[in-house]
Design a protein around this motif. Structure first.
Motif, mmCIF file in Angstrom:
data_model
loop_
_atom_site.group_PDB
_atom_site.id
_atom_site.type_symbol
_atom_site.label_atom_id
_atom_site.label_comp_id
_atom_site.label_asym_id
_atom_site.label_seq_id
_atom_site.Cartn_x
_atom_site.Cartn_y
_atom_site.Cartn_z
ATOM 1 N N LEU A 93 0.815 -1.116 -0.215
ATOM 2 C CA LEU A 93 -0.271 -0.013 -0.267
ATOM 3 C C LEU A 93 1.217 1.661 0.165
ATOM 4 O O LEU A 93 1.953 1.355 0.889
ATOM 5 C CB LEU A 93 -1.218 0.352 1.220
ATOM 6 C CG LEU A 93 -2.245 -1.105 0.825
ATOM 7 C CD1 LEU A 93 -2.888 -0.812 2.890
ATOM 8 C CD2 LEU A 93 -2.882 -0.480 0.571
ATOM 9 N N LEU A 94 0.998 2.391 -1.043
ATOM 10 C CA LEU A 94 1.507 3.224 -1.571
ATOM 11 C C LEU A 94 0.401 4.536 -1.098
ATOM 12 O O LEU A 94 -0.174 4.511 -1.659
ATOM 13 C CB LEU A 94 2.221 3.045 -2.833
ATOM 14 C CG LEU A 94 4.094 2.913 -2.598
ATOM 15 C CD1 LEU A 94 4.187 2.492 -3.515
ATOM 16 C CD2 LEU A 94 4.316 3.560 -1.538
ATOM 17 N N ARG A 95 1.495 5.690 -0.339
ATOM 18 C CA ARG A 95 0.463 6.595 -0.207
ATOM 19 C C ARG A 95 0.642 7.599 -1.225
ATOM 20 O O ARG A 95 1.398 7.710 -1.871
ATOM 21 C CB ARG A 95 0.784 6.986 1.439
ATOM 22 C CG ARG A 95 -0.193 8.300 1.726
ATOM 23 C CD ARG A 95 -0.910 8.597 2.891
ATOM 24 N NE ARG A 95 -2.068 9.186 3.451
ATOM 25 C CZ ARG A 95 -2.312 9.491 4.276
ATOM 26 N NH1 ARG A 95 -1.577 8.561 5.694
ATOM 27 N NH2 ARG A 95 -3.616 9.706 5.135
ATOM 28 N N ASP A 96 -0.454 8.594 -1.514
ATOM 29 C CA ASP A 96 -0.715 9.762 -2.185
ATOM 30 C C ASP A 96 0.270 9.159 -3.832
ATOM 31 O O ASP A 96 1.520 9.760 -3.979
ATOM 32 C CB ASP A 96 0.282 11.022 -1.920
ATOM 33 C CG ASP A 96 -0.331 11.522 -1.363
ATOM 34 O OD1 ASP A 96 -1.842 11.433 -0.758
ATOM 35 O OD2 ASP A 96 0.217 11.638 0.371
ATOM 36 N N PRO A 97 -0.449 8.588 -4.356
ATOM 37 C CA PRO A 97 0.079 7.607 -6.055
ATOM 38 C C PRO A 97 0.114 8.795 -7.034
ATOM 39 O O PRO A 97 0.908 8.728 -7.878
ATOM 40 C CB PRO A 97 -1.080 6.880 -6.205
ATOM 41 C CG PRO A 97 -1.762 7.012 -5.611
ATOM 42 C CD PRO A 97 -1.723 7.761 -4.236
ATOM 43 N N SER A 98 -0.305 9.774 -6.991
ATOM 44 C CA SER A 98 -0.241 10.688 -7.795
ATOM 45 C C SER A 98 0.894 11.951 -7.343
ATOM 46 O O SER A 98 1.032 12.488 -8.344
ATOM 47 C CB SER A 98 -1.275 11.627 -7.544
ATOM 48 O OG SER A 98 -1.607 12.267 -6.135
ATOM 49 N N ASP A 99 1.548 11.965 -6.549
ATOM 50 C CA ASP A 99 3.001 12.338 -6.110
ATOM 51 C C ASP A 99 3.793 12.003 -7.396
ATOM 52 O O ASP A 99 4.326 11.470 -7.756
ATOM 53 C CB ASP A 99 3.335 12.267 -5.162
ATOM 54 C CG ASP A 99 4.459 12.887 -4.157
ATOM 55 O OD1 ASP A 99 5.659 13.425 -5.077
ATOM 56 O OD2 ASP A 99 4.228 14.252 -3.440
ATOM 57 N N ILE A 100 3.842 13.000 -7.655
ATOM 58 C CA ILE A 100 5.465 13.066 -9.555
ATOM 59 C C ILE A 100 6.452 12.228 -8.606
ATOM 60 O O ILE A 100 7.540 11.618 -9.677
ATOM 61 C CB ILE A 100 5.374 14.691 -9.486
ATOM 62 C CG1 ILE A 100 6.844 14.794 -10.964
ATOM 63 C CG2 ILE A 100 6.517 15.627 -8.245
ATOM 64 C CD1 ILE A 100 7.084 15.887 -11.655
ATOM 65 N N ASN A 101 6.983 12.413 -6.965
ATOM 66 C CA ASN A 101 7.777 10.949 -6.917
ATOM 67 C C ASN A 101 7.614 9.940 -6.707
ATOM 68 O O ASN A 101 8.753 9.189 -5.873
ATOM 69 C CB ASN A 101 8.724 12.142 -5.412
ATOM 70 C CG ASN A 101 9.325 13.305 -5.798
ATOM 71 O OD1 ASN A 101 9.862 13.573 -7.128
ATOM 72 N ND2 ASN A 101 8.850 14.223 -4.434
ATOM 73 N N VAL A 102 6.678 9.685 -5.965
ATOM 74 C CA VAL A 102 5.909 8.641 -5.930
ATOM 75 C C VAL A 102 5.515 7.235 -7.334
ATOM 76 O O VAL A 102 5.860 6.267 -7.257
ATOM 77 C CB VAL A 102 4.851 8.483 -5.068
ATOM 78 C CG1 VAL A 102 3.801 6.847 -4.931
ATOM 79 C CG2 VAL A 102 5.061 8.742 -3.390
ATOM 80 N N ILE A 103 5.745 8.638 -8.311
ATOM 81 C CA ILE A 103 4.989 7.607 -9.900
ATOM 82 C C ILE A 103 5.893 6.851 -9.948
ATOM 83 O O ILE A 103 6.072 5.833 -10.559
ATOM 84 C CB ILE A 103 4.920 8.787 -10.766
ATOM 85 C CG1 ILE A 103 2.949 9.215 -10.320
ATOM 86 C CG2 ILE A 103 4.581 8.413 -12.144
ATOM 87 C CD1 ILE A 103 2.640 10.447 -11.285
ATOM 88 N N PRO A 104 7.491 7.269 -9.871
ATOM 89 C CA PRO A 104 8.227 6.267 -10.293
ATOM 90 C C PRO A 104 8.635 4.984 -9.362
ATOM 91 O O PRO A 104 8.722 3.634 -10.070
ATOM 92 C CB PRO A 104 9.931 7.196 -10.404
ATOM 93 C CG PRO A 104 9.259 8.679 -10.024
ATOM 94 C CD PRO A 104 8.098 8.062 -10.123
#
Length: 390
Positions: A93-104
């Motif tokens: 489970l990953l939080r805030d998948p729309s964050d530009i740093n989380v997408i990669p």
């Protein structure tokens, strides 16, 4: 955007387009890398992964918590900079998948898990065709939670290393320019770079300290073996009630975790074996330690530049003091010369046409010579005492 409590198929490229997306949104990745966007509240997450509210609060982006890797009974709570995740034995489970740093990170997790699922399917087919036991393939690969943890550690170490490289690229030329020319613009530029370096060093230090703390405690590393604990919980010796019981606090949950490991140790002999996780953590510890060493070297270079600038400023001050000494000595000698010339000029009658006029001329010449000789004596004394340079 889906309403709270709904589940939507995930696509990280589409998720970034959803402006105003709730900060409670999560992305769920299964063992095959398939993603699902969850827009649920914290109680649904707590019930799903069975963690305490205090652990979930660590992942709140509105609160400032240091980098943390916590092992719980059925989950790993991961807070590393922008990567805020909950890892279980079967899903991430990953939080805030729309964050530009989380997408990669999401894309890399999907890619690796999908590839691993394909390879696992091929291995299972080969084992079945050769009549091997299914457990043989499972022993040859890392647990699911370690594969997910490795992606998160690799992402955060690479992210911090990239920020360090960018800072070095900007800092070293700025420091060299400041050394060659001290100006307000260069000083302000170096001041901003130094502030950025201090903040980045603190972030890297927190990640390094967390990894070091894990490596120093075998019990904490054993808590991260979720698959092992899951197998132990399903064994006859582990007790069926502990698996479904929801701990009232992290302390109680930790005690139950250790009790569960103690019971499973009688079934599996590798309970105390944390070599696999230790090797994984050591690899990224060395990487983040190398990043910290680069920042330490940059700090030393900044300190050396500051010392060099201070030496230059001290040298300029000394030159100004020497100039002031020359001017003060010259002023004293000229004052004496003016005083003598003024006294004799007012009281000695002179006429350039008679013999008495030559007396004032000699007074002026002798006084000037004495004042010049006095100035030379003062300078020689100052040089002898080291007040002026040789």
């Amino acid at each position: 955007m889906a309403r709270e409590g709904t589940v939507v198929p995930a696509d990280p490229q589409q998720a970034v387009k959803k402006k105003g997306q709730s900060s409670r949104s999560w992305i769920l990745l299964d063992t095959a890398g398939r993603g699902t966007v969850l827009d649920v509240d914290k109680y649904a997450i707590m019930h799903r992964v069975q963690i305490h509210a205090r652990d979930l609060r660590i992942l709140d982006p509105l609160l400032s918590y240091p980098s943390t890797i916590l092992g719980r009974e059925r989950a790993i709570v991961l807070n590393l900079e922008h990567i805020k995740a909950i890892i279980t034995a079967e899903e991430v489970l990953l939080r805030d998948p729309s964050d530009i740093n989380v997408i990669p990170v999401v894309e890399e997790l999907q890619r690796r898990l999908a590839v691993n699922a394909i390879c696992q399917g091929q291995d299972d087919a080969k084992e079945y065709s050769h009549g091997h036991n299914d457990e043989a393939g499972e022993d040859d690969e890392s647990p699911f939670e370690f594969r997910a943890l490795e992606v998160a550690l690799e992402a955060i170490c690479s992210f911090l290393a990239a920020r360090t490289t960018e800072l070095e690229t900007a800092a070293y030329p700025a420091l060299d320019e400041l050394t060659s020319k001290i100006s307000s613009r260069n000083l302000d530029r170096v001041r901003k770079l130094k502030s950025a370096m201090t903040r980045l060093t603190a972030r890297v230090q927190k990640v390094r300290d967390e990894l070091e703390q894990l490596l120093d405690d075998d019990d904490d590393m054993a808590d991260l073996y979720l698959s092992r604990k899951q197998v132990g919980a399903s064994s006859p010796l582990s007790g069926s009630g502990a698996q479904n019981w929801y701990p009232a606090s992290p302390t109680i949950g930790s005690k139950i975790s250790r009790a569960s490991r103690a019971s499973v140790a009688t079934v599996r002999g590798d309970e105390d074996d944390v070599e696999e996780l230790e090797m994984l953590l050591e690899a990224y510890f060395m990487q983040i330690d190398g990043t910290l060493n680069k920042l330490t070297t940059l700090r030393e270079y900044i300190d050396d530049t500051e010392d060099y600038i201070n030496i230059q400023l001290d040298n300029h001050r000394n030159q100004l003091i020497q100039l002031e000494l020359f001017l003060s000595s010259g002023t004293v000698c000229l004052s004496i010369y003016s005083l003598v010339a003024g006294i004799f000029g007012m009281n000695i009658p002179y006429n350039w046409n008679d013999n008495h006029g030559y007396m004032f001329k000699w007074v002026v010449i002798v006084t000037g010579t004495i004042c010049a000789f006095l100035f030379v004596i003062i300078m020689a004394y100052a040089r002898h005492k080291g007040l002026v340079g040789s």
